[in-house]
Design a protein around this motif. Structure first.
Motif, PDB file in Angstrom:
ATOM      1  N   GLY A 173       0.773  -1.226   0.000  1.00 54.09           N
ATOM      2  CA  GLY A 173       0.000   0.000   0.000  1.00 54.09           C
ATOM      3  C   GLY A 173       0.804   1.275   0.000  1.00 54.09           C
ATOM      4  O   GLY A 173       0.230   2.364  -0.034  1.00 54.09           O
ATOM      5  N   ARG A 188      -2.061   3.921   0.503  1.00 58.94           N
ATOM      6  CA  ARG A 188      -3.389   3.755  -0.102  1.00 58.94           C
ATOM      7  C   ARG A 188      -3.824   4.996  -0.856  1.00 58.94           C
ATOM      8  O   ARG A 188      -5.001   5.376  -0.850  1.00 58.94           O
ATOM      9  CB  ARG A 188      -4.419   3.397   0.959  1.00 58.94           C
ATOM     10  CG  ARG A 188      -4.455   1.936   1.327  1.00 58.94           C
ATOM     11  CD  ARG A 188      -5.789   1.609   1.963  1.00 58.94           C
ATOM     12  NE  ARG A 188      -5.850   0.241   2.445  1.00 58.94           N
ATOM     13  CZ  ARG A 188      -6.854  -0.251   3.151  1.00 58.94           C
ATOM     14  NH1 ARG A 188      -7.862   0.545   3.476  1.00 58.94           N
ATOM     15  NH2 ARG A 188      -6.848  -1.500   3.530  1.00 58.94           N
ATOM     16  N   GLY A 189      -2.884   5.666  -1.502  1.00 53.42           N
ATOM     17  CA  GLY A 189      -3.209   6.824  -2.316  1.00 53.42           C
ATOM     18  C   GLY A 189      -3.262   8.135  -1.580  1.00 53.42           C
ATOM     19  O   GLY A 189      -3.413   9.191  -2.202  1.00 53.42           O
ATOM     20  N   ILE A 193     -10.354   7.288  -4.643  1.00 56.71           N
ATOM     21  CA  ILE A 193      -9.264   6.323  -4.481  1.00 56.71           C
ATOM     22  C   ILE A 193      -9.878   4.957  -4.219  1.00 56.71           C
ATOM     23  O   ILE A 193     -10.620   4.776  -3.248  1.00 56.71           O
ATOM     24  CB  ILE A 193      -8.346   6.715  -3.313  1.00 56.71           C
ATOM     25  CG1 ILE A 193      -7.800   8.130  -3.502  1.00 56.71           C
ATOM     26  CG2 ILE A 193      -7.191   5.732  -3.176  1.00 56.71           C
ATOM     27  CD1 ILE A 193      -7.063   8.671  -2.286  1.00 56.71           C
ATOM     28  N   GLU A 194      -9.596   4.018  -5.080  1.00 50.89           N
ATOM     29  CA  GLU A 194     -10.102   2.664  -4.882  1.00 50.89           C
ATOM     30  C   GLU A 194      -9.053   1.657  -5.313  1.00 50.89           C
ATOM     31  O   GLU A 194      -8.193   1.949  -6.150  1.00 50.89           O
ATOM     32  CB  GLU A 194     -11.410   2.457  -5.658  1.00 50.89           C
ATOM     33  CG  GLU A 194     -11.350   2.853  -7.107  1.00 50.89           C
ATOM     34  CD  GLU A 194     -12.734   2.921  -7.726  1.00 50.89           C
ATOM     35  OE1 GLU A 194     -13.735   2.821  -6.988  1.00 50.89           O
ATOM     36  OE2 GLU A 194     -12.815   3.077  -8.961  1.00 50.89           O
ATOM     37  N   GLY A 195      -9.133   0.480  -4.725  1.00 47.63           N
ATOM     38  CA  GLY A 195      -8.141  -0.529  -5.063  1.00 47.63           C
ATOM     39  C   GLY A 195      -8.306  -1.785  -4.249  1.00 47.63           C
ATOM     40  O   GLY A 195      -9.235  -1.935  -3.446  1.00 47.63           O
ATOM     41  N   THR A 213      -5.761  -4.860  -2.115  1.00 47.82           N
ATOM     42  CA  THR A 213      -4.464  -5.276  -1.602  1.00 47.82           C
ATOM     43  C   THR A 213      -4.543  -6.740  -1.231  1.00 47.82           C
ATOM     44  O   THR A 213      -5.445  -7.153  -0.483  1.00 47.82           O
ATOM     45  CB  THR A 213      -4.056  -4.458  -0.369  1.00 47.82           C
ATOM     46  OG1 THR A 213      -3.924  -3.088  -0.718  1.00 47.82           O
ATOM     47  CG2 THR A 213      -2.727  -4.954   0.193  1.00 47.82           C
ATOM     48  N   ASP A 240      -0.599  -4.801  -4.897  1.00 46.70           N
ATOM     49  CA  ASP A 240      -1.521  -3.678  -4.803  1.00 46.70           C
ATOM     50  C   ASP A 240      -1.964  -3.244  -6.197  1.00 46.70           C
ATOM     51  O   ASP A 240      -1.126  -3.007  -7.075  1.00 46.70           O
ATOM     52  CB  ASP A 240      -0.841  -2.472  -4.124  1.00 46.70           C
ATOM     53  CG  ASP A 240      -0.666  -2.658  -2.643  1.00 46.70           C
ATOM     54  OD1 ASP A 240      -1.671  -2.596  -1.917  1.00 46.70           O
ATOM     55  OD2 ASP A 240       0.486  -2.878  -2.211  1.00 46.70           O
ATOM     56  N   GLN A 290      -4.258  -0.144  -7.607  1.00 48.41           N
ATOM     57  CA  GLN A 290      -4.816   1.104  -7.077  1.00 48.41           C
ATOM     58  C   GLN A 290      -5.172   2.073  -8.198  1.00 48.41           C
ATOM     59  O   GLN A 290      -4.407   2.246  -9.150  1.00 48.41           O
ATOM     60  CB  GLN A 290      -3.784   1.756  -6.151  1.00 48.41           C
ATOM     61  CG  GLN A 290      -4.247   3.036  -5.488  1.00 48.41           C
ATOM     62  CD  GLN A 290      -3.127   3.642  -4.662  1.00 48.41           C
ATOM     63  OE1 GLN A 290      -2.430   4.542  -5.105  1.00 48.41           O
ATOM     64  NE2 GLN A 290      -2.934   3.124  -3.458  1.00 48.41           N
ATOM     65  N   ALA A 331      -5.990   5.851  -7.998  1.00 48.55           N
ATOM     66  CA  ALA A 331      -6.103   7.092  -7.232  1.00 48.55           C
ATOM     67  C   ALA A 331      -6.190   8.236  -8.224  1.00 48.55           C
ATOM     68  O   ALA A 331      -5.194   8.632  -8.827  1.00 48.55           O
ATOM     69  CB  ALA A 331      -4.898   7.255  -6.317  1.00 48.55           C
ATOM     70  N   ARG A 375       1.375   7.836  -7.530  1.00 47.28           N
ATOM     71  CA  ARG A 375       0.482   6.740  -7.129  1.00 47.28           C
ATOM     72  C   ARG A 375       0.491   5.677  -8.223  1.00 47.28           C
ATOM     73  O   ARG A 375      -0.308   5.731  -9.161  1.00 47.28           O
ATOM     74  CB  ARG A 375      -0.949   7.216  -6.914  1.00 47.28           C
ATOM     75  CG  ARG A 375      -1.249   7.769  -5.521  1.00 47.28           C
ATOM     76  CD  ARG A 375      -0.787   9.165  -5.319  1.00 47.28           C
ATOM     77  NE  ARG A 375      -1.520   9.839  -4.241  1.00 47.28           N
ATOM     78  CZ  ARG A 375      -1.391  11.118  -3.949  1.00 47.28           C
ATOM     79  NH1 ARG A 375      -0.545  11.876  -4.640  1.00 47.28           N
ATOM     80  NH2 ARG A 375      -2.094  11.654  -2.965  1.00 47.28           N
ATOM     81  N   GLU A 419      -0.247   2.410 -10.363  1.00 49.85           N
ATOM     82  CA  GLU A 419      -1.437   1.552 -10.453  1.00 49.85           C
ATOM     83  C   GLU A 419      -1.136   0.145  -9.952  1.00 49.85           C
ATOM     84  O   GLU A 419      -2.009  -0.522  -9.381  1.00 49.85           O
ATOM     85  CB  GLU A 419      -1.934   1.521 -11.899  1.00 49.85           C
ATOM     86  CG  GLU A 419      -3.268   0.834 -12.080  1.00 49.85           C
ATOM     87  CD  GLU A 419      -3.782   0.946 -13.501  1.00 49.85           C
ATOM     88  OE1 GLU A 419      -4.957   0.590 -13.743  1.00 49.85           O
ATOM     89  OE2 GLU A 419      -3.012   1.407 -14.382  1.00 49.85           O
TER      90      GLU A 419
END
Length: 636
Positions: free
Chosen positions: A96, A114-115, A503-505, A507, A524, A526, A528, A544, A546
């Motif tokens: 993350g 996490r972004g 922000i979505e993703g 882990t 990860d 992501q 963002a 950030r 991906e």
């Protein structure tokens, strides 16, 4: 004695060969040692726990298998692999996280979780806030790993309703070395690494039957560094090596007064000098002082019920010596009263806090602010359900009050399989720079706000722990600099609450222990992105990636612990308009500890073994293949 460049390179090669030879010889001897190991008691093997106890996630000791939000623990054994490095070097390899750095050790850096930017991530040292009051970020690149006992990472915004502002992206809590003294001992360490790096230090720990535990530790770290300016840099920076030097100290004391009362104190302090490149002067550097200290008294009136009173003080000072000489001296003073009480079902957590943040400067309209807070929490853990709920109220003397909350639950389908969901409301307070920086500050700024959703599935047993976490976050009122040039001032502008982000993703983490073998990894994915509208709508936020992943494999015996890891960082952008792409890169590292005798231990780490050429931001160089190795002698 300083080594010449030629002799330093030769020494590097010899150290790499000798280190690999030591590990290879012991791997060859593994067959004979395994016969001995098979007859040993399990307690003689290095202790590796998959289900660890954490306090950051709930403010009460809780197993990671019962925590709702994603958590990660970096224990003392893992930190030993990072001697001569910083807390940021440890964290940037965790799931993350992404980061950039303007060169080598101690240079200007930033990290993201996490972004979220580091200004939106709360850092604590033994429960005390640690960050710059001026810009809001924490200088983790200046905290030495050798003075840290453990790091706990809480992902997501649930920490906002436990600790208050600046925890939208999560909470990182650093525990000072010596916070868990088990026996009396004295040790000395000496190490050497690439770029004429030298480390030496000593630590002493004492414990007795009267409930006293004391730890004192000090170290000195210095390096010539490397040239951080690429030939293509547009600023025409000086092409010279940029050194770093630091003196580091930590102390921890606990005293059990009786069965109900205990008291203690701890401190972590680093004084450092960082050289960096400039277009104006050949010898440009900054002096820094960073750290935190705290004292507490704890009353345990029932087996699982207690009240703790704590006072803490943290500093972040910088004295810059350049053509644009500047000085910032920021402080935070914190008082908290936190209780936990066992209920017929579950446990209640409650507390009140007072925080004063100040900056020593005449440039700002206001140089301090106060925050008064109160919070309530509930934690339930059993074989079928886990639940957590928190509610917090913060009253800030600058912008008024803010209320945050979170609610989460998990269901154990069977003893090994668990499903869970959670929601959390988070916020970030405007920094002093945002509010009062001459020419661009805006006293009408509001706090940034976020809505954070998380779901997970987790499978644990005696051999492994695997978790898949998905998250979806919406951030409003992001503070950004808005340019408003005029005929008299083409650089005019200021801070405004203008941006939004989504922000979505996911882990995925998996850690395995099979006999003497350890292996696992993380991945990860992501997205963002800017959600404001306009020309940057739907574009990635800077720094950030991906995609990011890490895999590792290790082997451990009572006298040997060796691990190899490969980290991949995907493509990303250095700006929010997607005009400055940064290429992906992969780094192969190997580290290990070998107990030469009962009293003497060798630690070694080889970074970037393939000598990968890469950058984290334009115009700034990164290190090629590099090493650090040390010897530690213990008196018991």
């Amino acid at each position: 004695m300083a080594l010449s460049r030629t002799s330093s390179t030769t020494y590097l090669r010899l150290c790499i060969l000798s280190t690999l030879s030591v590990f290879a010889m012991n791997a060859t001897a593994a067959t004979s040692e395994l016969n001995v190991v098979s007859a040993m008691n399990d307690s003689e093997l290095p202790e590796v726990e998959l289900d660890k106890i954490v306090v950051t996630a709930t403010r009460t000791p809780t197993k990671t298998s019962n925590v709702i939000a994603q958590t990660r623990v970096i224990d003392n054994e893992e930190l030993q692999r990072y001697q001569g490095q910083s807390a940021l070097d440890v964290l940037k390899r965790q799931p993350g996280f992404s980061h950039y750095s303007n060169g080598g050790v101690g240079k200007v850096s930033n990290f993201y979780m996490r972004g979220y930017d580091n200004k939106q991530i709360l850092v604590l040292i033994d429960g005390i806030r640690y960050s710059s009051v001026s810009d809001g970020g924490a200088s983790l690149q200046l905290l030495p790993a050798d003075q840290i006992d453990r790091i706990e990472i809480l992902y997501g915004a649930s920490g906002s309703s436990i600790y208050g502002a600046d925890a939208m992206g999560g909470v990182i809590q650093v525990f000072t070395k010596g916070s868990n003294v088990k026996k009396t001992n004295l040790s000395v360490t000496a190490g050497v690494g690439s770029h004429n790096q030298y480390l030496y230090g000593a630590s002493a720990q004492f414990t007795n039957d009267n409930g006293t535990a004391l730890s004192l530790s000090a170290s000195h770290n210095e390096t010539d560094g490397f040239n951080a300016a690429l030939p293509s840099n547009i600023y025409n920076y000086n092409s010279d090596d940029d050194g770093f030097e630091s003196d580091n100290f930590s102390a921890a004391l606990t005293q059990r007064i009786n069965e109900q009362w205990s008291a203690g104190a701890s401190a972590l302090y680093s004084k450092s000098t960082t050289e960096y490149d400039s277009t104006d002067l050949a010898n440009v550097y900054s002096n820094q002082e960073n750290g935190a200290a705290q004292v507490f008294i704890d009353w345990r009136y029932l087996t699982d019920s207690s009240v703790k009173l704590q006072y803490g003080h943290s500093i972040d000072k910088i004295d810059d010596h350049s053509a644009y000489s500047s000085r910032y001296d920021t402080k935070q003073d914190q008082i908290s009263l936190v209780g936990q009480h066992t209920l017929p079902v579950g446990k209640g957590v409650y507390g009140v806090e007072y925080l004063n943040q100040s900056i020593d400067t005449t440039a700002y309209e206001i140089d301090d602010r106060d925050v008064t807070s109160a919070f309530l929490g509930y934690v339930m853990t059993n074989n079928q359900f886990d639940a957590q709920a928190n509610l917090r109220f913060d009253d800030n003397s600058q912008y008024g009050d803010q209320t945050t909350y979170n609610l989460g639950g998990a269901y154990h389908i069977n003893p090994n399989l668990r499903l869970g969901v959670s929601y959390a409301k988070g916020f970030r307070a405007p920094s002093f720079n945002d509010l009062y920086y001459p020419g661009s500050g805006n006293t009408d700024l509001k706090p940034e706000n976020s809505d954070n959703y998380e779901a997970f599935i987790e499978y644990d047993n005696n051999l492994q722990s695997t978790r898949l976490t998905g998250y979806h976050n919406k951030v409003d009122d992001l503070i950004s600099y808005v340019a408003k040039p005029t005929a008299n001032n083409p650089w005019a502008g200021g801070s405004e609450n203008v941006d939004k982000a989504k922000i979505e993703g996911i882990t995925l983490t998996s850690d395995w222990i099979v006999d003497n073998y350890l292996f696992g990894g993380s991945y990860d994915y992501q997205q963002a992105k800017n959600d404001t509208g306009g020309s940057n709508d739907g574009k990635f936020l800077k720094i950030r990636p991906e995609h990011k992943g890490l895999i590792y494999a290790g082997y451990r015996l009572p006298s040997l612990d060796i691990r190899a890891e490969y980290e991949y960082v995907g493509d990303y952008y250095n700006d929010n308009g997607e005009t400055q792409p940064i290429d992906n890169y992969g780094l192969l590292n190997i580290s290990g500890n070998y107990q030469l005798t009962d009293d003497l231990t060798m630690t070694a780490r080889l970074n970037n073994i393939t000598n990968e050429k890469y950058i984290t931001v334009p115009d700034y160089n990164t290190d090629g293949i590099n090493f650090f190795t040390s010897l530690t002698y213990n008196w018991f």
